[in-house]
Design an enzyme around this catalytic site. Structure first.
Site, PDB file in Angstrom:
ATOM      1  N   HIS A  85       0.644  -1.176  -0.246  1.00 33.36           N
ATOM      2  CA  HIS A  85       0.146   0.143  -0.025  1.00 33.36           C
ATOM      3  C   HIS A  85       0.797   1.253   0.023  1.00 33.36           C
ATOM      4  CE1 HIS A  85      -2.876  -2.927   1.474  1.00 33.36           C
ATOM      5  NE2 HIS A  85      -3.699  -2.100   1.625  1.00 33.36           N
ATOM      6  N   HIS A  98      -0.953  -3.871   9.442  1.00 37.45           N
ATOM      7  CA  HIS A  98       0.481  -3.975   9.273  1.00 37.45           C
ATOM      8  C   HIS A  98       1.438  -3.654  10.450  1.00 37.45           C
ATOM      9  CE1 HIS A  98       1.576  -4.747   4.955  1.00 37.45           C
ATOM     10  NE2 HIS A  98       0.504  -4.179   4.563  1.00 37.45           N
ATOM     11  N   ASP A 111       6.749  -2.479   8.568  1.00 37.01           N
ATOM     12  CA  ASP A 111       6.079  -2.598   7.265  1.00 37.01           C
ATOM     13  C   ASP A 111       5.935  -1.411   6.560  1.00 37.01           C
ATOM     14  OD1 ASP A 111       6.124  -5.185   8.237  1.00 37.01           O
ATOM     15  OD2 ASP A 111       4.018  -5.360   8.550  1.00 37.01           O
TER      16      ASP A 111
END
Length: 280
Positions: A194, A234, A238
């Protein structure tokens, strides 16, 4: 015979006084003849170690004009102390994540409001679709494949790393059927695609001087990161590595374009279309 040597992070001197301009440490400074000697091969070498020529004025200059690396140098010393004194998390306990600590209240709100969690997940999925559309658009419609190549590099390496070290899904994870990947299926945690995808799109926008759009994507990326922490989708690491991955793979894609342009002698720059197609 030249006596120029490179002296990093030093004041720039014109012989009579110190130039007050910030010095990036990459320009040559003419050294005095007694600072150098000629070796047996006819080359010129320094007769003193670099640090023996440092002065207090140099230290003040570095602290003033190079405060960013100085800040990180202090950080190295600080975290060396932390690393040697910190008690590690027990093997059977949940991983410690400072981002999870900071978003405890958001996690409780989303856990108690499934509809709100679904709405935010849907909005985040729309943002992912925006990223994907822009990245593919730059190639298919504008003929600039760098962002698309970067995304291919990034997601492939993410898959390799995510499979190589599979992190446990946090116990407080709040999934949603409309979240990306759509369907609440399993996914790799390390690193965040993302965030990396958003960075790739934002960097391309900046190259094209689409600064307002880039700023909008950066803001949405921050909000997306907060939501991912709040839903435990996450870990903090991350997201942080996702930022670095976006920058890294954008740079690698640029180097790939440059390499292929030189190899094929493309006068109009890099293209995924053959030269014959360009001529026709």
């Amino acid at each position: 015979m030249s006596t120029n040597t490179v002296v990093p992070l030093r004041r720039r001197s014109n012989g009579n006084h110190t130039n007050g301009e910030a010095f990036n440490g990459m320009e040559n400074i003419v050294k005095k003849p007694d600072d150098c000697y000629t070796n047996g091969n006819g080359g010129v070498e320094r007769s003193k170690a670099s640090f023996l020529t440092w002065t207090m004025r140099d230290a003040v200059y570095v602290a003033r004009y190079h405060w960013i690396p100085c800040f990180f140098a202090v950080g190295v010393l600080f975290f060396m102390g932390v690393e040697y004194t910190l008690q590690m998390v027990p093997a059977k306990s949940e991983p410690f994540d400072i981002g999870f600590v900071a978003t405890r209240s958001l996690n409780r709100v989303l856990a108690s409001s499934p509809d709100l969690n679904t709405l935010l997940a849907a909005l985040n999925t729309v943002f992912v679709a925006m990223q994907t559309t822009y990245i593919v658009w730059t190639w298919l419609m504008e003929g600039r494949p760098r962002a698309t190549i970067s995304a291919c590099f990034m997601f492939t390496c993410r898959g390799i790393l995510g499979y190589s070290t599979q992190l446990p899904l946090p116990q407080d994870f709040l999934g949603s059927g409309v979240d990306f990947p759509v369907g609440n299926v399993s996914f790799f945690l390390f690193y965040s695609g993302h965030v990396a995808g958003s960075m790739i799109a934002s960097l391309d926008m900046r190259r094209m001087q689409r600064l307002r759009l880039a700023m909008l994507f950066d803001i949405l990326n921050i909000l997306q990161s907060i939501r991912l922490l709040g839903t435990r989708g996450h870990y903090t690491i991350d997201l942080a590595v996702g930022v670095g991955a976006g920058i890294l793979f954008d740079s690698l894609a640029g180097k790939y374009e440059e390499m292929m342009s030189k190899r094929h002698n493309l006068a109009n720059g890099f293209s995924l279309i053959s030269k014959d197609s360009l001529v026709n």
